[in-house]
Write an enzyme that holds these catalytic residues in place. Structure first.
Site, mmCIF file in Angstrom:
data_model
loop_
_atom_site.group_PDB
_atom_site.id
_atom_site.type_symbol
_atom_site.label_atom_id
_atom_site.label_comp_id
_atom_site.label_asym_id
_atom_site.label_seq_id
_atom_site.Cartn_x
_atom_site.Cartn_y
_atom_site.Cartn_z
ATOM 1 N N ASP A 20 -101.218 -60.075 46.208
ATOM 2 C CA ASP A 20 -102.406 -60.679 46.508
ATOM 3 C C ASP A 20 -103.463 -59.806 45.169
ATOM 4 O OD1 ASP A 20 -104.648 -61.997 47.369
ATOM 5 O OD2 ASP A 20 -105.002 -60.700 49.189
ATOM 6 N N ASN A 22 -104.740 -61.878 42.268
ATOM 7 C CA ASN A 22 -104.539 -62.399 41.086
ATOM 8 C C ASN A 22 -105.996 -62.978 40.588
ATOM 9 O OD1 ASN A 22 -101.996 -62.092 41.307
ATOM 10 N ND2 ASN A 22 -101.238 -64.168 41.413
ATOM 11 N N ARG A 24 -109.141 -61.918 41.538
ATOM 12 C CA ARG A 24 -109.859 -60.523 41.461
ATOM 13 C C ARG A 24 -109.546 -59.981 40.079
ATOM 14 N NH1 ARG A 24 -108.786 -58.332 46.878
ATOM 15 N NH2 ARG A 24 -107.480 -60.111 46.988
ATOM 16 N N TRP A 25 -108.140 -60.101 39.915
ATOM 17 C CA TRP A 25 -107.896 -59.230 38.509
ATOM 18 C C TRP A 25 -108.255 -60.142 37.238
ATOM 19 C CZ3 TRP A 25 -105.326 -60.291 34.024
ATOM 20 C CH2 TRP A 25 -104.912 -59.114 33.325
ATOM 21 N N ARG A 33 -108.968 -67.834 37.122
ATOM 22 C CA ARG A 33 -107.952 -67.367 38.113
ATOM 23 C C ARG A 33 -106.539 -67.663 37.501
ATOM 24 N NH1 ARG A 33 -109.504 -66.764 42.951
ATOM 25 N NH2 ARG A 33 -107.730 -67.334 43.715
ATOM 26 N N HIS A 37 -103.043 -65.317 37.607
ATOM 27 C CA HIS A 37 -101.452 -65.837 37.939
ATOM 28 C C HIS A 37 -100.630 -65.531 36.780
ATOM 29 C CE1 HIS A 37 -103.517 -67.305 41.858
ATOM 30 N NE2 HIS A 37 -104.009 -68.279 41.224
ATOM 31 N N SER A 65 -98.405 -70.008 49.876
ATOM 32 C CA SER A 65 -98.663 -70.441 51.416
ATOM 33 C C SER A 65 -98.944 -71.977 51.473
ATOM 34 C CB SER A 65 -99.634 -69.696 52.142
ATOM 35 O OG SER A 65 -100.881 -69.808 51.466
ATOM 36 N N THR A 66 -98.717 -72.293 52.902
ATOM 37 C CA THR A 66 -98.962 -73.691 53.125
ATOM 38 C C THR A 66 -100.678 -73.854 53.044
ATOM 39 O OG1 THR A 66 -97.300 -73.338 55.163
ATOM 40 C CG2 THR A 66 -98.876 -75.231 55.327
ATOM 41 N N ARG A 71 -106.508 -74.843 47.995
ATOM 42 C CA ARG A 71 -107.251 -74.531 46.705
ATOM 43 C C ARG A 71 -107.610 -75.501 45.912
ATOM 44 N NH1 ARG A 71 -105.255 -68.482 45.072
ATOM 45 N NH2 ARG A 71 -105.597 -67.760 46.971
ATOM 46 N N LEU A 131 -79.065 -58.199 43.991
ATOM 47 C CA LEU A 131 -80.347 -58.855 44.561
ATOM 48 C C LEU A 131 -80.488 -59.989 45.086
ATOM 49 C CD1 LEU A 131 -82.932 -57.479 45.935
ATOM 50 C CD2 LEU A 131 -84.137 -58.515 43.449
ATOM 51 N N GLU A 207 -92.514 -51.801 58.787
ATOM 52 C CA GLU A 207 -93.503 -50.737 58.265
ATOM 53 C C GLU A 207 -94.551 -51.576 57.343
ATOM 54 O OE1 GLU A 207 -93.936 -47.920 59.706
ATOM 55 O OE2 GLU A 207 -92.219 -48.190 61.032
HETATM 56 C C1 FPP Z 1 -102.350 -64.393 45.391
HETATM 57 O O1 FPP Z 1 -103.566 -63.935 44.754
HETATM 58 C C2 FPP Z 1 -101.654 -64.836 44.573
HETATM 59 C C3 FPP Z 1 -101.019 -66.097 44.731
HETATM 60 C C4 FPP Z 1 -101.548 -67.270 45.749
HETATM 61 C C5 FPP Z 1 -100.132 -66.753 43.998
HETATM 62 C C6 FPP Z 1 -98.759 -65.611 43.584
HETATM 63 C C7 FPP Z 1 -98.101 -66.396 42.565
HETATM 64 C C8 FPP Z 1 -97.553 -65.595 41.425
HETATM 65 C C9 FPP Z 1 -97.592 -64.202 41.340
HETATM 66 C C10 FPP Z 1 -97.128 -66.458 40.274
HETATM 67 C C11 FPP Z 1 -95.564 -66.071 39.795
HETATM 68 C C12 FPP Z 1 -94.664 -65.978 41.066
HETATM 69 C C13 FPP Z 1 -93.422 -66.258 40.907
HETATM 70 C C14 FPP Z 1 -92.598 -66.297 42.053
HETATM 71 C C15 FPP Z 1 -93.013 -66.693 39.494
HETATM 72 P P1 FPP Z 1 -104.901 -64.857 44.902
HETATM 73 O O2 FPP Z 1 -105.110 -65.902 43.832
HETATM 74 O O3 FPP Z 1 -105.351 -65.009 46.328
HETATM 75 O O4 FPP Z 1 -106.205 -63.446 44.492
HETATM 76 P P2 FPP Z 1 -107.600 -63.425 44.943
HETATM 77 O O5 FPP Z 1 -107.465 -62.838 46.358
HETATM 78 O O6 FPP Z 1 -107.875 -62.029 44.153
HETATM 79 O O7 FPP Z 1 -108.354 -64.294 44.615
#
Ligand code: FPP
Length: 246
Positions: A20, A22, A24-25, A33, A37, A65-66, A71, A131, A207
């Site tokens: 989680d 991406n 905000r980063w 956004r 990602h 997620s579902t 979005r 893995l 945990e």
């Molecule tokens: C949540 O951050 C992140 C996602 C919904 C997407 C995750 C996907 C990746 C990291 C892409 C690569 C994945 C693979 C497996 C190759 P957010 O968008 O909810 O961030 P925010 O809460 O800051 O808005």
């Protein structure tokens, strides 16, 4: 944090991660956004590498997620394109690292190109023995539980199982994680303290480790820190401390 400081006999077999932060980063870096990602893929690569080095058997990543379908369309489209690219580009790397990839979730709901690239990557990595990388895509815990109930009801109607045969073990065997041990450790990045419909059944005794680090900044060293923290926990499974120690 270095890998040598970890107790080798206390490495979790299964680690699950809610990636989680991406968005905000990206905002913090003055970008959109989607860029967040994209940067998240580097974090995935580092964590997969670190998990392999530690000898973790299963790593489940919550990639979509579902609820993420709700979005904005351009973000969903970009995420799907990113997934296809990452899967195609990383398959050789996964093979080099002996990583087997599988996917769980409502995969039929994914665009056709994502489904076919996924199938190919799963097939191309299927012989690897290191893995097991589990991508949760179009996944939610409640969806999975309802699917399991449907399968069990169907089998019951066909007289394949009786009511008395419905146990926790049988239920687990009807989840998409059938045959995979429950995660001992669940990590969520970005300072949020929620489960967000992830592995609801499987995390009964996991945990939890929450870190303020935003996903694109997360690296294998942060995974090692999380496991160090995990190794200091006393897992009691409902028993008393005295029982565990004796
Ligand atoms: C949540 O951050 C992140 C996602 C919904 C997407 C995750 C996907 C990746 C990291 C892409 C690569 C994945 C693979 C497996 C190759 P957010 O968008 O909810 O961030 P925010 O809460 O800051 O808005």
């Amino acid at each position: 944090m270095v890998i040598d400081e970890l107790k080798k006999n206390m490495i979790p077999r299964h680690v699950a991660i809610i990636m989680d932060g991406n968005g905000r980063w990206a905002a913090m870096h003055g970008s959109n956004r989607i860029f967040g990602h994209q940067q998240g893929v580097d974090a995935v690569r580092s964590v997969v590498e670190g998990a392999g080095e530690l000898g973790i058997e299963h790593l489940t990543l919550y990639a979509f997620s579902t609820e993420n379908w709700d979005r904005p369309k351009d973000e969903v489209d970009a995420l799907m394109a990113l997934l296809v690219n990452a899967i195609v580009q990383e398959t050789d790397n996964l093979n080099d690292k002996n990583v087997r990839m599988i996917a769980i979730g409502n995969l039929a709901s994914l665009p056709n190109d994502v489904q076919s690239q996924l199938e190919e990557a799963v097939q191309r990595t299927s012989k690897n023995t290191g893995l097991n990388l589990i991508l949760a895509l179009s996944y939610s815990g409640r969806w999975e539980i309802v699917e399991a109930v449907r399968q069990i009801v169907r089998k019951s109607q066909n007289s394949e199982i009786t009511e008395n045969q419905i146990t926790e073990c049988l239920f687990s065997d009807h989840l998409s994680t059938a045959g995979i041990p429950d995660p001992e450790l669940l990590i969520r990045t970005s300072g949020e303290y929620r489960i967000s419909n992830f592995l609801l059944w499987q995390i009964a005794y996991s945990e939890f480790y929450f870190t303020p680090i935003l996903w694109p900044d997360f690296r294998k060293e942060n995974l090692f820190e999380a496991i160090t923290d995990f190794q200091c926990r006393e897992r009691r499974f409902g028993k008393t401390s005295e029982q565990i120690r004796s």
